[in-house]
Scaffold this motif. Structure first.
Motif, PDB file in Angstrom:
ATOM      1  N   GLY A 105      27.231  25.545  52.599  1.00 30.90           N
ATOM      2  CA  GLY A 105      25.799  25.777  52.504  1.00 30.90           C
ATOM      3  C   GLY A 105      25.041  24.988  53.553  1.00 30.90           C
ATOM      4  N   ASN A 106      23.752  25.113  53.486  1.00 29.51           N
ATOM      5  CA  ASN A 106      22.852  24.388  54.372  1.00 29.51           C
ATOM      6  C   ASN A 106      23.060  22.884  54.148  1.00 29.51           C
ATOM      7  N   PRO A 107      23.185  22.088  55.221  1.00 26.88           N
ATOM      8  CA  PRO A 107      23.387  20.644  55.065  1.00 26.88           C
ATOM      9  C   PRO A 107      22.318  19.972  54.197  1.00 26.88           C
ATOM     10  N   LYS A 108      21.100  20.475  54.233  1.00 24.22           N
ATOM     11  CA  LYS A 108      20.014  19.913  53.415  1.00 24.22           C
ATOM     12  C   LYS A 108      20.363  20.034  51.931  1.00 24.22           C
ATOM     13  N   TYR A 109      20.844  21.204  51.506  1.00 28.54           N
ATOM     14  CA  TYR A 109      21.177  21.419  50.099  1.00 28.54           C
ATOM     15  C   TYR A 109      22.444  20.668  49.707  1.00 28.54           C
ATOM     16  N   LEU A 110      23.403  20.596  50.615  1.00 27.28           N
ATOM     17  CA  LEU A 110      24.612  19.813  50.340  1.00 27.28           C
ATOM     18  C   LEU A 110      24.249  18.350  50.123  1.00 27.28           C
ATOM     19  N   SER A 111      23.334  17.840  50.939  1.00 25.61           N
ATOM     20  CA  SER A 111      22.885  16.456  50.809  1.00 25.61           C
ATOM     21  C   SER A 111      22.193  16.228  49.472  1.00 25.61           C
ATOM     22  N   LEU A 112      21.303  17.140  49.074  1.00 25.97           N
ATOM     23  CA  LEU A 112      20.613  17.016  47.784  1.00 25.97           C
ATOM     24  C   LEU A 112      21.611  17.015  46.632  1.00 25.97           C
ATOM     25  N   MET A 113      22.656  17.832  46.752  1.00 22.50           N
ATOM     26  CA  MET A 113      23.694  17.888  45.724  1.00 22.50           C
ATOM     27  C   MET A 113      24.460  16.571  45.667  1.00 22.50           C
ATOM     28  N   LEU A 114      24.859  16.049  46.817  1.00 24.75           N
ATOM     29  CA  LEU A 114      25.617  14.804  46.868  1.00 24.75           C
ATOM     30  C   LEU A 114      24.791  13.616  46.390  1.00 24.75           C
ATOM     31  N   GLU A 115      23.490  13.655  46.630  1.00 28.53           N
ATOM     32  CA  GLU A 115      22.597  12.581  46.198  1.00 28.53           C
ATOM     33  C   GLU A 115      22.268  12.668  44.713  1.00 28.53           C
ATOM     34  N   GLY A 116      22.704  13.737  44.047  1.00 28.80           N
ATOM     35  CA  GLY A 116      22.390  13.914  42.631  1.00 28.80           C
ATOM     36  C   GLY A 116      20.960  14.348  42.400  1.00 28.80           C
ATOM     37  N   LYS A 117      20.269  14.819  43.440  1.00 22.96           N
ATOM     38  CA  LYS A 117      18.869  15.239  43.307  1.00 22.96           C
ATOM     39  C   LYS A 117      18.746  16.697  42.878  1.00 22.96           C
ATOM     40  N   MET A 118      19.790  17.490  43.126  1.00 22.56           N
ATOM     41  CA  MET A 118      19.824  18.878  42.663  1.00 22.56           C
ATOM     42  C   MET A 118      21.192  19.135  42.067  1.00 22.56           C
ATOM     43  N   LYS A 119      21.213  19.814  40.936  1.00 27.03           N
ATOM     44  CA  LYS A 119      22.473  20.118  40.285  1.00 27.03           C
ATOM     45  C   LYS A 119      23.202  21.233  41.025  1.00 27.03           C
ATOM     46  N   LEU A 120      24.503  21.109  41.059  1.00 29.52           N
ATOM     47  CA  LEU A 120      25.334  22.138  41.678  1.00 29.52           C
ATOM     48  C   LEU A 120      25.093  23.490  41.015  1.00 29.52           C
ATOM     49  N   THR A 121      24.946  23.510  39.697  1.00 29.83           N
ATOM     50  CA  THR A 121      24.706  24.757  38.968  1.00 29.83           C
ATOM     51  C   THR A 121      23.445  25.445  39.474  1.00 29.83           C
ATOM     52  N   THR A 122      22.384  24.679  39.679  1.00 34.22           N
ATOM     53  CA  THR A 122      21.119  25.235  40.177  1.00 34.22           C
ATOM     54  C   THR A 122      21.296  25.794  41.581  1.00 34.22           C
ATOM     55  N   LEU A 123      21.968  25.039  42.436  1.00 35.52           N
ATOM     56  CA  LEU A 123      22.179  25.483  43.812  1.00 35.52           C
ATOM     57  C   LEU A 123      23.028  26.758  43.867  1.00 35.52           C
ATOM     58  N   THR A 174      37.802  25.789  40.683  1.00 32.99           N
ATOM     59  CA  THR A 174      37.745  26.308  39.320  1.00 32.99           C
ATOM     60  C   THR A 174      36.441  25.886  38.642  1.00 32.99           C
ATOM     61  N   LEU A 175      36.144  26.523  37.520  1.00 35.51           N
ATOM     62  CA  LEU A 175      34.952  26.158  36.745  1.00 35.51           C
ATOM     63  C   LEU A 175      35.055  24.702  36.288  1.00 35.51           C
ATOM     64  N   ARG A 176      36.229  24.306  35.854  1.00 41.68           N
ATOM     65  CA  ARG A 176      36.437  22.926  35.408  1.00 41.68           C
ATOM     66  C   ARG A 176      36.148  21.943  36.544  1.00 41.68           C
ATOM     67  N   GLN A 177      36.611  22.267  37.747  1.00 40.82           N
ATOM     68  CA  GLN A 177      36.343  21.403  38.900  1.00 40.82           C
ATOM     69  C   GLN A 177      34.851  21.363  39.210  1.00 40.82           C
ATOM     70  N   ARG A 178      34.181  22.495  39.101  1.00 42.47           N
ATOM     71  CA  ARG A 178      32.744  22.541  39.386  1.00 42.47           C
ATOM     72  C   ARG A 178      31.985  21.635  38.430  1.00 42.47           C
ATOM     73  N   LEU A 179      32.299  21.734  37.152  1.00 43.93           N
ATOM     74  CA  LEU A 179      31.610  20.899  36.162  1.00 43.93           C
ATOM     75  C   LEU A 179      31.920  19.420  36.387  1.00 43.93           C
ATOM     76  N   LYS A 180      33.174  19.131  36.719  1.00 47.86           N
ATOM     77  CA  LYS A 180      33.582  17.746  36.974  1.00 47.86           C
ATOM     78  C   LYS A 180      32.821  17.174  38.165  1.00 47.86           C
ATOM     79  N   TRP A 181      32.764  17.897  39.271  1.00 46.61           N
ATOM     80  CA  TRP A 181      32.102  17.380  40.470  1.00 46.61           C
ATOM     81  C   TRP A 181      30.590  17.316  40.316  1.00 46.61           C
ATOM     82  N   GLU A 182      30.016  18.218  39.554  1.00 51.27           N
ATOM     83  CA  GLU A 182      28.578  18.128  39.295  1.00 51.27           C
ATOM     84  C   GLU A 182      28.265  16.815  38.575  1.00 51.27           C
ATOM     85  N   ALA A 183      29.057  16.483  37.570  1.00 53.69           N
ATOM     86  CA  ALA A 183      28.864  15.220  36.839  1.00 53.69           C
ATOM     87  C   ALA A 183      29.134  14.020  37.735  1.00 53.69           C
ATOM     88  N   ILE A 184      30.186  14.084  38.537  1.00 53.26           N
ATOM     89  CA  ILE A 184      30.517  12.964  39.428  1.00 53.26           C
ATOM     90  C   ILE A 184      29.398  12.718  40.430  1.00 53.26           C
TER      91      ILE A 184
END
Length: 114
Positions: A53-71, A82-92
């Motif tokens: 994705g756009n580096p701006k959105y990747l940064s927001l995701m990594l900073e915990g400012k936007m949820k992966l699910t929303t993006l 996998t879905l399990r990995q997605r949920l795990k990394w969103e929480a991490i």
């Protein structure tokens, strides 16, 4: 350009990785400006997840400012895993970007109760 080394260090210092069965600090690699690949161990297995994705959105995701699910829902990033990995990394991402504030809040709260 996205600075993944900062996030790699931040997540590596987080006390939450063992909760998700990740015993070794994950490795973050940029394939290009829009593709982030995370290699990690889950127990004894090697795993990989890829975010595009756009580096701006990747940064927001990594900073915990936007949820992966929303993006993902708004089609701002793509995820390969996998879905399990997605949920795990969103929480991490969220916990790792806020763990210092979370631990400070818990310590302050516990100090007031003593």
């Amino acid at each position: 350009m996205l600075d993944v080394t900062f996030f790699e260090r931040q997540i590596g210092r987080s006390p939450y990785l063992p909760l998700y069965n990740i015993p070794v600090k994950p490795s973050f690699k940029l394939k290009d400006e829009t593709t982030l690949r995370i290699e990690y161990r889950e127990g004894e297995r090697n795993r990989i997840v890829v975010f595009k994705g756009n580096p701006k959105y990747l940064s927001l995701m990594l900073e915990g400012k936007m949820k992966l699910t929303t993006l993902l829902r708004q089609e701002m990033v793509e995820f390969q895993g996998t879905l399990r990995q997605r949920l795990k990394w969103e929480a991490i991402f969220y916990l790792s970007s806020h763990w210092e504030q979370i631990s400070a809040g818990v310590l302050i709260k516990n100090a007031k109760n003593v």
